[in-house]
Design a protein around this motif. Structure first.
Motif, mmCIF file in Angstrom:
data_model
loop_
_atom_site.group_PDB
_atom_site.id
_atom_site.type_symbol
_atom_site.label_atom_id
_atom_site.label_comp_id
_atom_site.label_asym_id
_atom_site.label_seq_id
_atom_site.Cartn_x
_atom_site.Cartn_y
_atom_site.Cartn_z
ATOM 1 N N GLY A 159 27.098 69.396 59.571
ATOM 2 C CA GLY A 159 25.891 68.568 60.018
ATOM 3 C C GLY A 159 25.628 67.497 59.238
ATOM 4 O O GLY A 159 24.636 66.753 59.725
ATOM 5 N N SER A 160 26.062 67.498 58.081
ATOM 6 C CA SER A 160 25.829 66.286 57.334
ATOM 7 C C SER A 160 26.185 65.146 57.641
ATOM 8 O O SER A 160 27.509 65.184 57.982
ATOM 9 N N LEU A 161 25.695 63.991 57.353
ATOM 10 C CA LEU A 161 26.343 62.614 57.594
ATOM 11 C C LEU A 161 26.876 62.396 56.041
ATOM 12 O O LEU A 161 26.465 63.051 55.162
ATOM 13 N N VAL A 162 27.764 61.521 56.020
ATOM 14 C CA VAL A 162 28.551 61.282 54.680
ATOM 15 C C VAL A 162 28.260 59.882 54.530
ATOM 16 O O VAL A 162 28.823 58.951 55.391
ATOM 17 N N PHE A 163 28.028 59.444 53.182
ATOM 18 C CA PHE A 163 27.927 57.961 52.631
ATOM 19 C C PHE A 163 28.846 58.014 51.621
ATOM 20 O O PHE A 163 28.738 58.782 50.843
ATOM 21 N N ASP A 164 30.124 57.107 51.652
ATOM 22 C CA ASP A 164 30.911 57.097 50.535
ATOM 23 C C ASP A 164 30.942 55.565 50.044
ATOM 24 O O ASP A 164 31.476 54.703 51.154
ATOM 25 N N VAL A 165 31.500 55.294 48.966
ATOM 26 C CA VAL A 165 31.931 53.869 48.596
ATOM 27 C C VAL A 165 33.248 54.366 47.827
ATOM 28 O O VAL A 165 33.246 54.977 46.736
ATOM 29 N N LYS A 166 34.232 53.803 48.179
ATOM 30 C CA LYS A 166 35.434 53.767 47.579
ATOM 31 C C LYS A 166 36.055 52.453 46.893
ATOM 32 O O LYS A 166 36.061 51.517 47.336
ATOM 33 N N THR A 167 36.500 52.581 45.526
ATOM 34 C CA THR A 167 37.007 51.508 45.036
ATOM 35 C C THR A 167 38.421 51.147 45.481
ATOM 36 O O THR A 167 39.211 52.244 45.280
ATOM 37 N N LEU A 168 38.899 50.159 46.008
ATOM 38 C CA LEU A 168 40.129 49.819 46.416
ATOM 39 C C LEU A 168 40.854 49.259 45.585
ATOM 40 O O LEU A 168 42.094 49.349 45.420
ATOM 41 N N GLY A 169 40.534 48.460 44.641
ATOM 42 C CA GLY A 169 41.146 47.980 43.419
ATOM 43 C C GLY A 169 40.172 47.480 42.297
ATOM 44 O O GLY A 169 39.224 46.847 42.746
ATOM 45 N N TRP A 170 40.588 47.424 41.214
ATOM 46 C CA TRP A 170 39.770 46.796 40.286
ATOM 47 C C TRP A 170 40.959 46.372 39.230
ATOM 48 O O TRP A 170 41.833 47.147 38.761
ATOM 49 N N THR A 171 40.711 45.064 38.613
ATOM 50 C CA THR A 171 41.677 44.608 37.775
ATOM 51 C C THR A 171 40.892 43.191 36.924
ATOM 52 O O THR A 171 40.016 42.900 37.546
ATOM 53 N N PHE A 172 41.762 42.932 35.849
ATOM 54 C CA PHE A 172 41.590 41.464 35.458
ATOM 55 C C PHE A 172 42.827 41.058 35.393
ATOM 56 O O PHE A 172 43.986 41.685 35.160
ATOM 57 N N ASN A 173 43.018 39.942 35.626
ATOM 58 C CA ASN A 173 44.458 39.036 35.890
ATOM 59 C C ASN A 173 44.212 37.546 35.449
ATOM 60 O O ASN A 173 43.204 36.858 35.603
ATOM 61 N N TYR A 174 45.057 37.277 34.881
ATOM 62 C CA TYR A 174 45.097 35.973 34.409
ATOM 63 C C TYR A 174 45.560 34.919 35.520
ATOM 64 O O TYR A 174 46.112 35.371 36.648
ATOM 65 N N PHE A 175 45.209 33.643 35.179
ATOM 66 C CA PHE A 175 45.520 32.579 36.493
ATOM 67 C C PHE A 175 46.966 32.143 36.365
ATOM 68 O O PHE A 175 47.531 32.016 35.295
ATOM 69 N N PRO A 176 47.488 32.124 37.446
ATOM 70 C CA PRO A 176 48.971 31.529 37.532
ATOM 71 C C PRO A 176 49.255 30.227 36.666
ATOM 72 O O PRO A 176 50.328 29.991 36.303
ATOM 73 N N THR A 177 48.209 29.515 36.671
ATOM 74 C CA THR A 177 48.360 28.175 35.774
ATOM 75 C C THR A 177 47.462 28.179 34.554
ATOM 76 O O THR A 177 47.604 27.176 33.612
ATOM 77 N N ASN A 178 46.892 29.424 34.109
ATOM 78 C CA ASN A 178 46.346 29.289 32.712
ATOM 79 C C ASN A 178 46.475 31.022 32.185
ATOM 80 O O ASN A 178 45.799 31.746 32.660
ATOM 81 N N TRP A 179 47.652 31.045 31.346
ATOM 82 C CA TRP A 179 47.962 32.526 31.161
ATOM 83 C C TRP A 179 46.902 32.933 30.023
ATOM 84 O O TRP A 179 46.867 34.367 29.484
ATOM 85 N N THR A 180 45.984 32.352 29.568
ATOM 86 C CA THR A 180 45.145 33.059 28.389
ATOM 87 C C THR A 180 43.689 33.147 28.847
ATOM 88 O O THR A 180 42.986 33.639 27.846
ATOM 89 N N HIS A 181 43.435 33.057 30.040
ATOM 90 C CA HIS A 181 42.039 33.034 30.555
ATOM 91 C C HIS A 181 42.401 34.168 31.748
ATOM 92 O O HIS A 181 43.119 33.920 32.516
ATOM 93 N N TYR A 182 41.066 35.087 31.913
ATOM 94 C CA TYR A 182 41.186 36.019 33.066
ATOM 95 C C TYR A 182 40.191 35.990 33.913
ATOM 96 O O TYR A 182 38.828 35.949 33.605
ATOM 97 N N ARG A 183 40.282 36.429 35.231
ATOM 98 C CA ARG A 183 39.163 36.735 36.028
ATOM 99 C C ARG A 183 38.913 38.264 36.514
ATOM 100 O O ARG A 183 40.168 38.733 36.424
ATOM 101 N N VAL A 184 37.911 39.006 36.662
ATOM 102 C CA VAL A 184 37.751 40.172 37.186
ATOM 103 C C VAL A 184 37.821 40.151 38.611
ATOM 104 O O VAL A 184 37.092 39.614 39.458
ATOM 105 N N ILE A 185 38.777 41.018 39.183
ATOM 106 C CA ILE A 185 38.609 40.970 40.654
ATOM 107 C C ILE A 185 38.474 42.500 41.209
ATOM 108 O O ILE A 185 38.949 43.453 40.569
ATOM 109 N N TYR A 186 37.514 42.647 42.144
ATOM 110 C CA TYR A 186 37.101 44.104 42.365
ATOM 111 C C TYR A 186 37.204 44.269 43.950
ATOM 112 O O TYR A 186 36.361 43.189 44.610
ATOM 113 N N SER A 187 37.495 45.164 44.518
ATOM 114 C CA SER A 187 37.314 45.346 45.967
ATOM 115 C C SER A 187 36.954 46.769 46.224
ATOM 116 O O SER A 187 37.518 47.618 45.517
#
Length: 216
Positions: free
Chosen positions: A123-151
């Motif tokens: 009888g209870s409703l459910v609220f869930d949040v699920k992380t589908l992906g989390w990472t930091f990744n360098y740029f294809p044209t700049n291998w020394t700097h990183y962006r954080v990507i979260y979904s």
């Protein structure tokens, strides 16, 4: 390595884009008002610490990046943003649903309706949040700097009939190439900058979820 970096970023973004947006109608909300709300948290997912020196080893490199990412998360006590998101939104959602009680289920491994049904009070409703992906990744044209990507994906469902009442995806990308941090900057001081960017991701997704869960 450029192609692999771009592929990981693309998979993170398109994976979230494949989640259908479903908004809860006023009529549906009216029909479920007053029910207990149970929040569900899942086991912490793998974090991918994407670095160019490991990327050159292909699949074995990805395995090494997952291992390094999980060590980074564990050693620096990095929280899954999904937990932050659930805490941020559960009271607002309960107010909107006129729920008199909020319960919690933690560390579920499976987000299927059948698994949730086993652990959530009938009888209870459910609220869930699920992380589908989390990472930091360098740029294809700049291998020394990183962006954080979260979904992530937020969902309101009735486990009794398995129907999704509302569902909203979110993808957050922290920086462009000009403002991105180096690996050392991201991970210094117990990964304080990485934590800041993940908190920013949670705040951005919180806004998106709050604005899109309800149709009106």
């Amino acid at each position: 390595m450029k192609k692999l970096a771009a592929l990981i970023s693309l998979l993170m973004m398109t994976g979230c884009a494949s989640v259908e947006i479903i908004k809860a109608s006023p009529e549906k909300i009216s029909s479920i008002n007053g029910k207990t709300l149970t929040t569900v948290n899942y086991e912490k997912p793998d974090f991918i610490a994407f670095t160019p020196e490991k990327a050159m080893f292909g699949v074995l490199g990805v395995i090494a990046m997952v291992s390094a990412g999980n060590d980074l998360v564990k050693n620096n006590n990095i929280d899954d943003p999904a937990v932050m998101l659930t805490k941020e939104l559960k009271n607002k959602l309960a107010d909107r649903l006129k729920s008199k009680e909020i319960k919690e289920v933690i560390n579920l491994s499976d987000d299927s309706t059948n698994e949730i049904k086993k652990t959530v009070e009938a009888g209870s409703l459910v609220f869930d949040v699920k992380t589908l992906g989390w990472t930091f990744n360098y740029f294809p044209t700049n291998w020394t700097h990183y962006r954080v990507i979260y979904s992530a994906r937020a969902r309101l469902l009735d486990p009794l009939d398995g129907k999704i009442i509302a569902q909203v995806p979110c993808t957050y990308v922290s920086d462009d190439e000009k403002t991105a941090a180096s690996y050392d900057q991201l991970t210094a001081n117990n990964a304080s900058l990485l934590k800041e960017k993940l908190t920013a991701a949670a705040k951005a997704c919180s806004t998106i979820f709050e604005q899109n869960i309800f149709a009106g």
